[in-house]
Design a protein around this motif. Structure first.
Motif, PDB file in Angstrom:
ATOM      1  N   LEU A 388     -31.440 -22.586 -28.033  1.00  0.00           N
ATOM      2  CA  LEU A 388     -30.585 -23.626 -27.444  1.00  0.00           C
ATOM      3  C   LEU A 388     -29.898 -24.342 -28.601  1.00  0.00           C
ATOM      4  CD1 LEU A 388     -33.059 -25.110 -24.804  1.00  0.00           C
ATOM      5  CD2 LEU A 388     -31.256 -23.408 -24.444  1.00  0.00           C
ATOM      6  N   LEU A 389     -28.584 -24.236 -28.649  1.00  0.00           N
ATOM      7  CA  LEU A 389     -27.837 -24.813 -29.770  1.00  0.00           C
ATOM      8  C   LEU A 389     -27.237 -26.146 -29.330  1.00  0.00           C
ATOM      9  CD1 LEU A 389     -25.965 -21.498 -30.761  1.00  0.00           C
ATOM     10  CD2 LEU A 389     -28.324 -22.195 -31.240  1.00  0.00           C
ATOM     11  N   LEU A 390     -27.582 -27.193 -30.074  1.00  0.00           N
ATOM     12  CA  LEU A 390     -27.105 -28.531 -29.715  1.00  0.00           C
ATOM     13  C   LEU A 390     -25.888 -28.893 -30.574  1.00  0.00           C
ATOM     14  CD1 LEU A 390     -30.453 -30.532 -29.318  1.00  0.00           C
ATOM     15  CD2 LEU A 390     -29.367 -28.907 -27.757  1.00  0.00           C
ATOM     16  N   PHE A 391     -24.708 -28.615 -30.050  1.00  0.00           N
ATOM     17  CA  PHE A 391     -23.481 -28.996 -30.737  1.00  0.00           C
ATOM     18  C   PHE A 391     -22.990 -30.329 -30.175  1.00  0.00           C
ATOM     19  CE2 PHE A 391     -23.275 -24.274 -30.990  1.00  0.00           C
ATOM     20  CZ  PHE A 391     -23.318 -24.174 -32.365  1.00  0.00           C
ATOM     21  N   PRO A 392     -22.426 -31.210 -31.034  1.00  0.00           N
ATOM     22  CA  PRO A 392     -22.011 -32.542 -30.579  1.00  0.00           C
ATOM     23  C   PRO A 392     -21.027 -32.478 -29.406  1.00  0.00           C
ATOM     24  CG  PRO A 392     -21.847 -32.373 -32.983  1.00  0.00           C
ATOM     25  CD  PRO A 392     -22.182 -31.011 -32.473  1.00  0.00           C
ATOM     26  N   GLU A 393     -20.072 -31.552 -29.503  1.00  0.00           N
ATOM     27  CA  GLU A 393     -19.026 -31.491 -28.479  1.00  0.00           C
ATOM     28  C   GLU A 393     -19.599 -31.145 -27.096  1.00  0.00           C
ATOM     29  OE1 GLU A 393     -14.996 -28.882 -28.170  1.00  0.00           O
ATOM     30  OE2 GLU A 393     -15.737 -29.349 -30.174  1.00  0.00           O
ATOM     31  N   GLU A 394     -20.432 -30.107 -27.077  1.00  0.00           N
ATOM     32  CA  GLU A 394     -21.051 -29.700 -25.814  1.00  0.00           C
ATOM     33  C   GLU A 394     -21.964 -30.804 -25.270  1.00  0.00           C
ATOM     34  OE1 GLU A 394     -20.478 -27.419 -28.075  1.00  0.00           O
ATOM     35  OE2 GLU A 394     -19.595 -25.717 -27.002  1.00  0.00           O
ATOM     36  N   LEU A 395     -22.736 -31.439 -26.178  1.00  0.00           N
ATOM     37  CA  LEU A 395     -23.670 -32.480 -25.736  1.00  0.00           C
ATOM     38  C   LEU A 395     -22.934 -33.632 -25.054  1.00  0.00           C
ATOM     39  CD1 LEU A 395     -26.468 -32.940 -28.438  1.00  0.00           C
ATOM     40  CD2 LEU A 395     -26.664 -31.985 -26.130  1.00  0.00           C
ATOM     41  N   GLU A 396     -21.720 -33.924 -25.540  1.00  0.00           N
ATOM     42  CA  GLU A 396     -20.942 -35.004 -24.900  1.00  0.00           C
ATOM     43  C   GLU A 396     -20.631 -34.666 -23.449  1.00  0.00           C
ATOM     44  OE1 GLU A 396     -17.364 -36.505 -26.794  1.00  0.00           O
ATOM     45  OE2 GLU A 396     -18.570 -36.938 -28.597  1.00  0.00           O
ATOM     46  N   ARG A 397     -20.511 -33.386 -23.168  1.00  0.00           N
ATOM     47  CA  ARG A 397     -20.272 -32.948 -21.777  1.00  0.00           C
ATOM     48  C   ARG A 397     -21.592 -32.640 -21.064  1.00  0.00           C
ATOM     49  NH1 ARG A 397     -16.519 -29.270 -24.326  1.00  0.00           N
ATOM     50  NH2 ARG A 397     -17.859 -27.544 -23.717  1.00  0.00           N
ATOM     51  N   ASN A 398     -22.721 -33.094 -21.684  1.00  0.00           N
ATOM     52  CA  ASN A 398     -24.053 -32.798 -21.134  1.00  0.00           C
ATOM     53  C   ASN A 398     -24.317 -31.303 -21.021  1.00  0.00           C
ATOM     54  OD1 ASN A 398     -25.353 -35.321 -20.784  1.00  0.00           O
ATOM     55  ND2 ASN A 398     -23.929 -35.748 -19.099  1.00  0.00           N
ATOM     56  N   GLU A 399     -23.862 -30.572 -22.021  1.00  0.00           N
ATOM     57  CA  GLU A 399     -24.072 -29.127 -22.028  1.00  0.00           C
ATOM     58  C   GLU A 399     -24.783 -28.688 -23.309  1.00  0.00           C
ATOM     59  OE1 GLU A 399     -20.057 -27.817 -19.540  1.00  0.00           O
ATOM     60  OE2 GLU A 399     -20.372 -27.093 -21.571  1.00  0.00           O
ATOM     61  N   VAL A 400     -25.475 -27.559 -23.237  1.00  0.00           N
ATOM     62  CA  VAL A 400     -26.001 -26.919 -24.442  1.00  0.00           C
ATOM     63  C   VAL A 400     -25.514 -25.478 -24.463  1.00  0.00           C
ATOM     64  CG1 VAL A 400     -28.093 -28.307 -24.670  1.00  0.00           C
ATOM     65  CG2 VAL A 400     -28.113 -26.250 -23.234  1.00  0.00           C
ATOM     66  N   VAL A 401     -25.528 -24.899 -25.646  1.00  0.00           N
ATOM     67  CA  VAL A 401     -25.188 -23.476 -25.755  1.00  0.00           C
ATOM     68  C   VAL A 401     -26.485 -22.676 -25.710  1.00  0.00           C
ATOM     69  CG1 VAL A 401     -24.225 -21.693 -27.243  1.00  0.00           C
ATOM     70  CG2 VAL A 401     -23.069 -23.916 -27.040  1.00  0.00           C
ATOM     71  N   VAL A 402     -26.607 -21.784 -24.741  1.00  0.00           N
ATOM     72  CA  VAL A 402     -27.803 -20.955 -24.599  1.00  0.00           C
ATOM     73  C   VAL A 402     -27.496 -19.580 -25.167  1.00  0.00           C
ATOM     74  CG1 VAL A 402     -29.497 -19.999 -22.996  1.00  0.00           C
ATOM     75  CG2 VAL A 402     -28.366 -22.168 -22.460  1.00  0.00           C
ATOM     76  N   ARG A 403     -28.311 -19.155 -26.134  1.00  0.00           N
ATOM     77  CA  ARG A 403     -28.066 -17.844 -26.743  1.00  0.00           C
ATOM     78  C   ARG A 403     -29.224 -16.917 -26.418  1.00  0.00           C
ATOM     79  NH1 ARG A 403     -25.043 -15.593 -30.977  1.00  0.00           N
ATOM     80  NH2 ARG A 403     -26.067 -13.823 -31.978  1.00  0.00           N
ATOM     81  N   ASP A 404     -28.920 -15.782 -25.821  1.00  0.00           N
ATOM     82  CA  ASP A 404     -29.925 -14.757 -25.573  1.00  0.00           C
ATOM     83  C   ASP A 404     -30.147 -14.002 -26.881  1.00  0.00           C
ATOM     84  OD1 ASP A 404     -31.019 -12.077 -24.955  1.00  0.00           O
ATOM     85  OD2 ASP A 404     -30.874 -12.778 -22.879  1.00  0.00           O
ATOM     86  N   MET A 405     -31.365 -14.101 -27.416  1.00  0.00           N
ATOM     87  CA  MET A 405     -31.608 -13.578 -28.764  1.00  0.00           C
ATOM     88  C   MET A 405     -31.593 -12.054 -28.811  1.00  0.00           C
ATOM     89  SD  MET A 405     -31.652 -16.269 -30.582  1.00  0.00           S
ATOM     90  CE  MET A 405     -32.079 -15.489 -32.137  1.00  0.00           C
ATOM     91  N   LYS A 406     -31.933 -11.409 -27.688  1.00  0.00           N
ATOM     92  CA  LYS A 406     -31.919  -9.938 -27.703  1.00  0.00           C
ATOM     93  C   LYS A 406     -30.518  -9.402 -27.511  1.00  0.00           C
ATOM     94  CE  LYS A 406     -36.641  -8.869 -26.449  1.00  0.00           C
ATOM     95  NZ  LYS A 406     -37.256  -9.609 -25.347  1.00  0.00           N
TER      96      LYS A 406
END
Lengths: 427, 427
Positions: A388-406
């Motif tokens: 789960l990547l917490l970028f400032p821009e996404e967090l402002e929109r109450n979003e996180v970036v979810v990365r599937d590691m496989k």
């Protein structure tokens, strides 16, 4: 400073610990399924518990010392004496029979060889207060269950069965004086480890004459219980093994057991059936061993109480599983790694981790604040399914970036949606 | 023969063992959910691991002895030195930070009082290789998680926080010579256990003058971190605790932590934040304690590696749970007891038990061959949900009698149907 563990003992790094936990879980599962209850005692016991009249090797291999009050204490070399002590403590109130198991760590100061260290964990299971071979049958079926649960087949392990009373009958028949029986049994237990010539010499040294030695060897060469039963018509041990084999046959597990008149077991307290588990060609050290010890409790001052059980160490079985390619996949498992973009998202990361854990997920935070590429590499090495990547821009929109590691794919997700998922729905 | 365990140690009968397993399972679950990996070492360590310069009580309470080769060995009194040893062994290859936990049994030879024995099991969790208070935050949140998982609320436990650097700043400010700091800290750690007069006397004996003692007491009476920060404007310990409190607040768990300048922790290796868990009114012994120990690894000859962790014993927490009525229901659970009518169904019982276990059921056999009433009473006491009664007549029709032990109702069932049920479908 010596960074190694004490000679003969092991450190369990996470990888080895997952293997140990896997093995203990198998032992616990099959024990509980068979109605056995878990118990434990302290690794420290009074030394007197292990001082026995007969020449048990075990009494000479004790880690013993005096505590600050002058008590003679030992690290337990085996669990059965502690079990006997507990049973005797509550003999009147325990609902007999009891079926108990334990996974104690046991210590013996001895020469180190393959598969033998100075400590090991040893699964013990015992039935106390049930006479007759039904107890042996239950104990053997428990062992067979455990091995099958580990993925071993009847081509990979066998339980070799004998009875101490058969050995005694043979010695009586060839007229070895009763006062020599104990020391002769100790020698017989070592037969696999010495040459045939040394074996004969040791028997002669113990007081047998050479004719008796030859007769003993002839008896020990008899492969079938039926043939032996003709030579020893009134032997209770033979009847017991016949009954026991019949029960195992009805249960459908005949192919896992085999009569073997050479099985003795080293401990002096066995009184009836004894057994050892090994490869069908006996190509390992014994994987486990046990038997009936009806008189042990009385030697500690209690009544005679029927008892049967085994000890099954962790070292040999892990070698055996490895050898047969049966070691399970035990890589680390983790649902999420949370990676903050910089230090300003650390609090958010902790909060999110807490919320996800409450839902049942396993979550690690990566607070190294390294470059994203490095952080993702760490996430991948830790076995995380998703980052789960917490970028400032996404967090402002109450979003996180979810990365599937496989799959190495990522997309934004509303925090709210993320927190509606639970581990059960995923599987 | 003494049937009691060694003084200060415990036997775990099945009832106590279920309680212990429940507690260990909680510790394992929250640890794994927070991304901690389990490790272990042997209870036997080289004695030198515990010989430290400072006057740690722990070094005087060792169970130590010489083995047969003259090695000085000890039963571990705490886990942190063993952890340090393992980390130093593989310092280069371990992916830092590591988050590790363990549940070792630890031994101290000391006077026995309520909640204190000579052995206990102690959950340890540590983060090694992560500087800054994020590591403390993770460690405290793990502790809070564990207590919530056990059902405890913020009215029932509190984590009291301090920082060794605050204590050092106070001692510097009131001009206590640096060479006295260690011994003064040992006395401060005992403050709760002695009268105010003895406390002053002990401080004077250590070399402080009476004006310093009064000033120290005034500082120790300050309840708020804010007030103290005005007296000690440049203290790093205060900044650290302010940052830490902020992280815990964002995570939503402020009500579980509290600043307390009187917290010292006895071990000499702490260098930064230290903490103790107790009832909000401190009415127990400390439930758990820990802190930052950045220089321990370097004292063993390694580099300076940041480290923070805690030890959480099994004895006090079980008393606390009992006191708050939070002890879980841990009666024995069993799906089936199989009761043969006479000895002719013993084989069938074993076979049926095996088949049911393969399906995942827990099954006990009752081979006592007592009257049915007595056997049913035993089944009921063993916690079995159902009894399977093997009567000859029903068996001839391939049926068994299934008795619901709670409803006390029974009916015949085709064996085939019984073996189509599995535990999952039942729940």
């Amino acid at each position: 400073m010596d960074l190694q563990p004490v000679k003969g003992t092991r450190d369990f790094f996470p990888e080895q610990m997952r293997q140990r936990n896997w093995l203990f879980d198998v032992w616990r599962k099959v024990s509980l399924q068979s109605g056995f209850e878990e118990y434990d005692t302290c690794v420290l016991e009074h030394e007197e518990l292990y001082i026995r009249k007969a020449g048990d090797e075990i009494s000479q291999q004790l880690y013993s010392f005096e505590d600050k009050s002058g008590r003679r204490l030992s690290l337990r070399p085996e669990m059965t004496p502690s079990l006997a002590r507990m049973i005797l403590q509550h003999q009147r109130s325990l609902p007999m029979p009891v079926r108990w198991f334990s996974i104690p760590q046991c210590f013996r100061y001895e020469r180190m060889t393959k598969g033998r260290r100075r400590e090991h964990f040893q699964w013990n299971a015992d039935i106390i207060g049930q006479s007759g071979v039904t107890a042996e049958a239950e104990i053997l079926l428990l062992l067979i269950n455990a091995c099958r649960e580990m993925g071993l087949t009847d081509a990979e392990f066998r339980i070799f069965l004998n009875d101490r009373r058969i050995l005694n009958s043979i010695l009586e028949k060839i007229e070895v004086p009763p006062n020599l029986h104990d020391s002769v049994l100790v020698i017989m237990d070592k037969r696999d480890k010495v040459s045939p010539e040394s074996f004969s010499e040791m028997l002669v040294e113990s007081g047998m004459n050479s004719s008796q030695v030859e007769q003993l060897k002839e008896h020990l060469a008899i492969p079938e219980l039926e043939s032996l039963s003709k030579l020893l018509p009134d032997c209770e041990g033979i009847t017991a093994l016949q009954e026991l084999s019949e029960l195992i046959k009805i249960s459908g597990f005949s192919s896992y057991i085999q009569f073997d008149v050479s099985i003795v077991r080293g401990l002096s307290y066995y009184t009836g059936p004894v057994f050892e588990m090994n490869h069908p060609q006996k190509s390992h050290r014994a994987i486990c061993g046990g038997g009936r010890y009806d008189s042990l409790l009385s030697t500690y001052g209690g009544e005679t109480i029927p008892a049967v059980g085994f000890g099954f160490g962790d070292v040999v079985i892990l070698d055996v599983l490895e050898e047969h390619g049966r070691s399970p996949d035990l890589s680390r498992k983790l649902d999420f790694t949370i990676i903050p973009f910089d230090s300003t998202q650390v609090g958010t990361a902790l909060k999110l981790a807490g919320d996800l854990r409450t839902l049942g997920w396993s979550v690690e935070c990566n607070f190294g604040l390294r470059k994203m590429k490095k952080a993702l590499q760490q996430a991948s090495e830790s076995g995380a399914e998703r980052a789960l990547l917490l970028f400032p821009e996404e967090l402002e929109r109450n979003e996180v970036v979810v990365r599937d590691m496989k799959l190495r794919e990522q997309s934004s997700l509303q925090l709210e949606k993320l927190l509606q998922m639970s581990p059960e729905e995923q599987t």
